[in-house]
Design an enzyme around this catalytic site. Structure first.
Site, PDB file in Angstrom:
ATOM      1  CD  GLU A  88      -9.936 -10.764  -5.030  1.00  0.00           C
ATOM      2  OE1 GLU A  88      -9.554 -11.738  -4.372  1.00  0.00           O
ATOM      3  OE2 GLU A  88      -9.594  -9.594  -4.773  1.00  0.00           O
ATOM      4  CB  CYS A 103     -16.639  -2.690  -6.988  1.00  0.00           C
ATOM      5  SG  CYS A 103     -14.923  -2.281  -7.308  1.00  0.00           S
ATOM      6  N   GLY A 161      -7.601  -3.853 -12.285  1.00  0.00           N
ATOM      7  CA  GLY A 161      -7.281  -3.398 -13.639  1.00  0.00           C
ATOM      8  C   GLY A 161      -7.593  -1.949 -13.909  1.00  0.00           C
ATOM      9  CD  GLU A 162      -6.787   2.891 -16.111  1.00  0.00           C
ATOM     10  OE1 GLU A 162      -6.424   3.327 -15.018  1.00  0.00           O
ATOM     11  OE2 GLU A 162      -7.783   3.319 -16.728  1.00  0.00           O
ATOM     12  CB  SER A 216      -6.457   7.385  -8.960  1.00  0.00           C
ATOM     13  OG  SER A 216      -5.734   7.180  -7.785  1.00  0.00           O
ATOM     14  CG  ASN A 298      -8.857   0.190   2.934  1.00  0.00           C
ATOM     15  OD1 ASN A 298      -9.284   0.316   4.065  1.00  0.00           O
ATOM     16  ND2 ASN A 298      -9.434   0.753   1.881  1.00  0.00           N
TER      17      ASN A 298
HETATM   18  S1  SF4 Z   1      -4.960   1.421  -8.526  1.00  0.00           S
HETATM   19 FE1  SF4 Z   1      -3.375   1.390 -10.142  1.00  0.00          FE
HETATM   20  S2  SF4 Z   1      -2.423  -0.661 -10.005  1.00  0.00           S
HETATM   21 FE2  SF4 Z   1      -4.366  -0.729  -8.851  1.00  0.00          FE
HETATM   22  S3  SF4 Z   1      -5.856  -1.550 -10.311  1.00  0.00           S
HETATM   23 FE3  SF4 Z   1      -5.990   0.717 -10.390  1.00  0.00          FE
HETATM   24  S4  SF4 Z   1      -4.583   1.317 -12.023  1.00  0.00           S
HETATM   25 FE4  SF4 Z   1      -4.089  -0.807 -11.499  1.00  0.00          FE
END
Ligand code: SF4
Length: 370
Positions: A88, A103, A161-162, A216, A298
Site C-alpha cells: 500500500e 508514503c 515495512g521497516e 518511532s 488510529n
Molecule cells: S510500525 Fe513497526 S511493525 Fe509497523 S511497519 Fe513500522 S516497523 Fe513494521
C-alpha cells in the site's frame, strides 16, 4: 532485465556497455518524464537506445484500486507485485496546493511486530526491490494532473515495512529519487522513518546524508517501549539514540521523534517528563533538538476489538504542555486517510474489504512533453 525506472545514469552506464553518461542522463530523464522509454530521445543515438531497450524493461505494479478519503484529500493505493504480494502507498497532500508527498512501502508486510501497527499483523513477506519502491511514486504521479502543475514534492518511507531492514534497496531508491535527471526530489523532502536499527541509521548518515531521519519512540520508559516495540529487546532506545546522535552530527539535520499517544499506556505527565529529559540529554550530548511529532493513534481494525485507545484531547493537551514547558515544542501530525485505513499504523492490505465503499480516483496518463 534491468528495471529501467530504478537506475541512475551512472548505474545505467555501468550496467550496459557503450552507453555514455550524457546519453544515460537523457534516457533516465525521458523514462521518468514519460513513464516509458520513448522511441526517440533528443540527442541520444539510435544504437544507444537499442542497447538500452535490449537490456532493460519497465516492470509495473498492478493497481488493484485507489481509495479517496471522504474526510481529507488523502488517497490510498493498493498495489500487487508480480509475485502477488499486496503493498500500500498513500498520497499525502502538502500544505502548498498541488504538492504531494508519497508514503511508500519498503517491504511487503513487516517482521518487527509493533503492537500499535496494522502492518505488523501481516508478518514479514519480503523486501521490495528498488524498482518496486520507485514505481509506487510513479503510480501516484499518474493520478496527478501534471499539466496543472500538480507534482510529487517528497517521499516518506513510512508505509509498510521497516526501511532500514531493506537498506540496500532503500538507499538505491533514494539515489534514484534524488537524481536531478530523474525524479529530482530534494533530499530534504525525503524522510526515512525507523523503529530503530542503529547500524542502519549510521549507514544512512554515511550513504544518504541529505535525507531526514524519523524515529518511532513509542515510550521513553524501557519496559513500556519493549512491550510496544519488541525490536527494543534487540536494540534498546539508548543505543538507537546514540546512532541518531551520530546521524544528527554527520548530517546537520534534526531528527524527528514520532510518538503515537495511547490512552493510559504512554500519555501520562510522567511519560511526557521522561520524553523531555531524553530530548534534553540528546541536545546536551551534541545532537540537534529533536522535532517531536505527536501521532494520534488510529484504530487498526475499527470494527474489531481494540487493544489501544486514542488519548483524549485533555490528556494529549497535558502531555504537550509538559513538553512545551520543557522548551520542547511539539507538532501534532495530521494523520489523514483514517476512513480508508490509510493513516499512520493502518496499512495492512485491507483494500479488498473496503473496495466498493469508496470512490476511485481517475488515473490520468502523464502528459507527453518531449
Ligand atoms: S510500525 Fe513497526 S511493525 Fe509497523 S511497519 Fe513500522 S516497523 Fe513494521
Amino acid at each position: 532485465m534491468i528495471p529501467l525506472q530504478a537506475v541512475t545514469p551512472a548505474a545505467l552506464t555501468e550496467a550496459i556497455p557503450g552507453v555514455p553518461i550524457e546519453e544515460a542522463r537523457r534516457i533516465v530523464g525521458a523514462i521518468h518524464r514519460h513513464d516509458r522509454l520513448p522511441a526517440v530521445v533528443r540527442n541520444v543515438r539510435r544504437i544507444t537506445l537499442d542497447r538500452v531497450r535490449a537490456a532493460g524493461a519497465l516492470p509495473t505494479l498492478a493497481v488493484r484500486g485507489a481509495q479517496c478519503s471522504r474526510i481529507d484529500p488523502f488517497v490510498k493505493y493498493s498495489l500487487s507485485t508480480p509475485g502477488g504480494e499486496v503493498v500500500e502507498t498513500v498520497r499525502i497532500p502538502l500544505e502548498r496546493h498541488g504538492r504531494y508527498s508519497v508514503c511508500v512501502s519498503s517491504q511487503a508486510g513487516c517482521g518487527l511486530g509493533c503492537a500499535f501497527c496494522g502492518t505488523a499483523r501481516l508478518g514479514f513477506q519480503r523486501n521490495l526491490e528498488t524498482w518496486e519502491i520507485i514505481e509506487q511514486v510513479h503510480v501516484v504521479r499518474r493520478g496527478l494532473n501534471r499539466v496543472q502543475g500538480q507534482r510529487v514534492h517528497g517521499i516518506v518511507f513510512q508505509g509498510m515495512g521497516e526501511p532500514l531492514a531493506n537498506l540496500d534497496n532503500v538507499i538505491e531508491s533514494i539515489h534514484v529519487a534524488n537524481e536531478p535527471s530523474g525524479l529530482a526530489i530534494d533530499g530534504r523532502a525525503i524522510t526515512v522513518c525507523t523503529a530503530g536499527l542503529p547500524a542502519g541509521i549510521r549507514r544512512l548518515a554515511r550513504e544518504a546524508p541529505a535525507v531526514r531521519l524519523a524515529l518511532s519512540i513509542a515510550s521513553p520508559i524501557p519496559s513500556v517501549r519493549r512491550r510496544l516495540m519488541p525490536i527494543d529487546l534487540a536494540f534498546p532506545l539508548a543505543e538507537v539514540l546514540d546512532a541518531a546522535l551520530e546521524h544528527s552530527m554527520v548530517t546537520g539535520l534534526a531528527p524527528m521523534w514520532s510518538f503515537t499517544l495511547l490512552d493510559g499506556v504512554n500519555d501520562s505527565v510522567h511519560d511526557a517528563r521522561s520524553l523531555a529529559q531524553l530530548a534534553r540529554d540528546f541536545r546536551r550530548r551534541g545532537g540537534l533538538r529533536p522535532r517531536i511529532s505527536i501521532v494520534p493513534f488510529n484504530p487498526i481494525d475499527p470494527a474489531g476489538p481494540q487493544s489501544f485507545v486514542r488519548s483524549s484531547h485533555d490528556r494529549e493537551a497535558a502531555f504537550r504542555r509538559v513538553l512545551s514547558e520543557a522548551g520542547l515544542p511539539s507538532h501534532k501530525r495530521y494523520s489523514g486517510g483514517a476512513d480508508i485505513l490509510g493513516a499512520c499504523g493502518q496499512l495492512a492490505g485491507s483494500h479488498a474489504q473496503h473496495t466498493g465503499q469508496m470512490p476511485f480516483v481517475a488515473l490520468t496518463p502523464p502528459p507527453v512533453d518531449d
